[in-house]
Design a protein around this motif. Structure first.
Motif, PDB file in Angstrom:
ATOM      1  N   TRP A  65       8.151   0.766   2.428  1.00 34.02           N
ATOM      2  CA  TRP A  65       7.703   0.989   0.880  1.00 34.02           C
ATOM      3  C   TRP A  65       7.520   0.037  -0.053  1.00 34.02           C
ATOM      4  CZ3 TRP A  65      11.376   4.983  -2.506  1.00 34.02           C
ATOM      5  CH2 TRP A  65      12.082   4.936  -2.098  1.00 34.02           C
ATOM      6  N   ASP A  66       6.811   0.278  -1.350  1.00 34.45           N
ATOM      7  CA  ASP A  66       8.037  -1.229  -2.427  1.00 34.45           C
ATOM      8  C   ASP A  66       9.035  -0.307  -3.163  1.00 34.45           C
ATOM      9  OD1 ASP A  66       6.791   1.242  -4.161  1.00 34.45           O
ATOM     10  OD2 ASP A  66       5.198  -0.305  -4.473  1.00 34.45           O
ATOM     11  N   GLY A  67       9.570   0.192  -2.568  1.00 35.54           N
ATOM     12  CA  GLY A  67      10.638   0.894  -3.746  1.00 35.54           C
ATOM     13  C   GLY A  67      10.103   2.153  -4.327  1.00 35.54           C
ATOM     14  N   GLY A  68       9.070   2.586  -4.698  1.00 32.91           N
ATOM     15  CA  GLY A  68       8.563   2.966  -5.507  1.00 32.91           C
ATOM     16  C   GLY A  68       6.742   4.177  -5.624  1.00 32.91           C
ATOM     17  N   GLY A  69       5.816   4.136  -6.161  1.00 37.08           N
ATOM     18  CA  GLY A  69       4.599   5.167  -5.823  1.00 37.08           C
ATOM     19  C   GLY A  69       3.634   3.937  -4.771  1.00 37.08           C
ATOM     20  N   HIS A  70       3.975   3.725  -3.711  1.00 35.15           N
ATOM     21  CA  HIS A  70       3.532   2.722  -2.265  1.00 35.15           C
ATOM     22  C   HIS A  70       4.281   2.836  -1.358  1.00 35.15           C
ATOM     23  CE1 HIS A  70      -0.266   1.470  -4.915  1.00 35.15           C
ATOM     24  NE2 HIS A  70       0.907   1.637  -5.979  1.00 35.15           N
ATOM     25  N   ALA A  71       3.681   3.688  -0.021  1.00 34.56           N
ATOM     26  CA  ALA A  71       4.504   3.189   1.226  1.00 34.56           C
ATOM     27  C   ALA A  71       3.305   2.539   1.780  1.00 34.56           C
ATOM     28  CB  ALA A  71       3.971   5.473   1.144  1.00 34.56           C
ATOM     29  N   PHE A  72       3.511   2.439   3.214  1.00 36.59           N
ATOM     30  CA  PHE A  72       2.300   2.071   3.568  1.00 36.59           C
ATOM     31  C   PHE A  72       2.958   2.288   5.361  1.00 36.59           C
ATOM     32  CE2 PHE A  72       3.734  -0.591   0.237  1.00 36.59           C
ATOM     33  CZ  PHE A  72       2.692  -0.635   0.015  1.00 36.59           C
ATOM     34  N   LEU A  73       2.216   3.100   5.902  1.00 34.04           N
ATOM     35  CA  LEU A  73       2.280   3.654   6.988  1.00 34.04           C
ATOM     36  C   LEU A  73       2.218   2.316   8.139  1.00 34.04           C
ATOM     37  CD1 LEU A  73       2.186   6.602   9.246  1.00 34.04           C
ATOM     38  CD2 LEU A  73      -0.262   6.272   8.927  1.00 34.04           C
ATOM     39  N   LEU A  74       3.309   2.253   9.441  1.00 35.88           N
ATOM     40  CA  LEU A  74       3.153   1.049  10.767  1.00 35.88           C
ATOM     41  C   LEU A  74       3.456   1.752  11.407  1.00 35.88           C
ATOM     42  CD1 LEU A  74       4.558  -1.206   8.025  1.00 35.88           C
ATOM     43  CD2 LEU A  74       2.809  -1.683   8.351  1.00 35.88           C
ATOM     44  N   ASP A  75       3.097   0.974  12.563  1.00 36.80           N
ATOM     45  CA  ASP A  75       3.517   1.204  14.193  1.00 36.80           C
ATOM     46  C   ASP A  75       2.937   2.155  14.915  1.00 36.80           C
ATOM     47  OD1 ASP A  75       4.373  -1.467  14.074  1.00 36.80           O
ATOM     48  OD2 ASP A  75       6.539  -0.911  13.240  1.00 36.80           O
TER      49      ASP A  75
END
Length: 135
Positions: A65-75
């Motif tokens: 995540w970016d520490g805010g509102g955006h999360a990123f699904l990986l792996d």
């Protein structure tokens, strides 16, 4: 979902078991990767799918995540012999719920074209324009 598999947010894991699963799933030789250090520094959380009673790791995904509102699904990866049993869908559902509970407003995912039906149809992502630079 495979009834004997349990998905746990921020579940316990060993670096070696995540690396073995990742290497098998993404087609590279296992390395001495510090998954714990990477996840603790850069991730909102992760999901571990395990066989019964804390058994072997059957699946895994990382939510950076970016520490805010955006999360990123990986792996997102599942043991080869357990694929097509709903485990990956359960991993993504758990990651989605937990990112939402943490206050994230977006969950992003990049994927290869052959995974389009999984992410768009099975998991509910919608297509979005994006840019990419190979480094």
């Amino acid at each position: 979902m495979h009834t004997t598999i349990t998905c746990t947010w921020r579940g316990p894991f060993g670096n070696d078991e995540v690396e073995r699963l990742h290497a098998a799933g993404f087609g590279h030789p296992p390395a001495d990767h510090d998954w714990r250090g990477q996840l603790e520094r850069h991730s909102l959380g992760w999901v571990c799918a395990r066989r019964p009673a804390g058994g072997a790791l059957a699946g895994f995904c990382n939510v950076a995540w970016d520490g805010g509102g955006h999360a990123f699904l990986l792996d997102v990866v599942v043991e080869r012999e357990l694929r097509r049993a709903g485990i990956a869908t359960a991993l993504v559902a758990t990651a989605t719920e937990e990112a939402r509970a943490a206050g994230c407003t977006w969950l992003h995912v990049d994927f290869e074209e052959h995974l389009r039906p999984f992410y768009l149809d099975a998991c509910g992502f919608r297509p979005a324009p994006a840019g990419l630079i190979a480094l």
